[in-house]
Design a protein around this motif. Structure first.
Motif, PDB file in Angstrom:
ATOM      1  N   GLU A  84       0.706  -1.887   0.198  1.00 47.79           N
ATOM      2  CA  GLU A  84      -0.045   0.182   0.726  1.00 47.79           C
ATOM      3  C   GLU A  84       0.756   1.609  -0.311  1.00 47.79           C
ATOM      4  O   GLU A  84       0.464   2.074  -0.284  1.00 47.79           O
ATOM      5  N   LEU A  85       2.068   0.907   0.827  1.00 48.57           N
ATOM      6  CA  LEU A  85       2.771   2.254   1.242  1.00 48.57           C
ATOM      7  C   LEU A  85       3.638   2.574  -0.777  1.00 48.57           C
ATOM      8  O   LEU A  85       4.184   3.929  -0.975  1.00 48.57           O
ATOM      9  N   VAL A  86       4.232   1.317  -1.220  1.00 44.72           N
ATOM     10  CA  VAL A  86       4.718   2.015  -2.495  1.00 44.72           C
ATOM     11  C   VAL A  86       3.783   1.666  -3.822  1.00 44.72           C
ATOM     12  O   VAL A  86       3.660   2.446  -4.839  1.00 44.72           O
ATOM     13  N   GLY A  87       2.639   1.342  -3.602  1.00 41.85           N
ATOM     14  CA  GLY A  87       1.609   0.828  -4.276  1.00 41.85           C
ATOM     15  C   GLY A  87       1.513   1.671  -5.893  1.00 41.85           C
ATOM     16  O   GLY A  87       0.998   1.383  -6.451  1.00 41.85           O
ATOM     17  N   ALA A 117      -8.184   0.732  -1.895  1.00 39.09           N
ATOM     18  CA  ALA A 117      -7.392   1.191  -1.876  1.00 39.09           C
ATOM     19  C   ALA A 117      -6.214   2.458  -2.409  1.00 39.09           C
ATOM     20  O   ALA A 117      -5.796   3.041  -2.030  1.00 39.09           O
ATOM     21  N   GLY A 118      -6.767   0.987  -3.647  1.00 37.98           N
ATOM     22  CA  GLY A 118      -6.341   2.675  -5.018  1.00 37.98           C
ATOM     23  C   GLY A 118      -4.895   1.943  -5.315  1.00 37.98           C
ATOM     24  O   GLY A 118      -4.506   2.600  -6.348  1.00 37.98           O
ATOM     25  N   VAL A 119      -4.370   0.267  -5.091  1.00 40.47           N
ATOM     26  CA  VAL A 119      -3.032   0.106  -5.160  1.00 40.47           C
ATOM     27  C   VAL A 119      -3.924  -0.896  -6.550  1.00 40.47           C
ATOM     28  O   VAL A 119      -3.789  -2.040  -6.747  1.00 40.47           O
ATOM     29  N   THR A 120      -3.737  -0.765  -7.624  1.00 38.16           N
ATOM     30  CA  THR A 120      -3.628  -1.431  -8.952  1.00 38.16           C
ATOM     31  C   THR A 120      -2.570  -2.317 -10.076  1.00 38.16           C
ATOM     32  O   THR A 120      -3.136  -3.189 -10.243  1.00 38.16           O
TER      33      THR A 120
END
Length: 53
Positions: A20-23, A48-51
């Motif tokens: 999630e942090l580097v996504g 969470a928006g990480v695709t």
């Protein structure tokens, strides 16, 4: 060129947190021994928006 991040243990708490942090900074390769948990992590990260997995 996009950054590529390889995260082992990608379905665990620490792996998901790092993803999630580097996504939003590049493409990620999540790896884990448990396929079902990995799919769940992928869905949670998508919310969470990480695709780019």
């Amino acid at each position: 060129m996009n950054n590529v991040y390889v995260i082992t243990g990608g379905s665990g708490g620490m792996g998901k947190a790092i993803a999630e942090l580097v996504g939003k900074k590049g493409t990620q390769l999540l790896a884990d021994i448990n396929k079902e948990r990995l799919e769940q992590a992928k869905q949670e990260l998508a919310v969470a928006g990480v695709t780019e997995l």
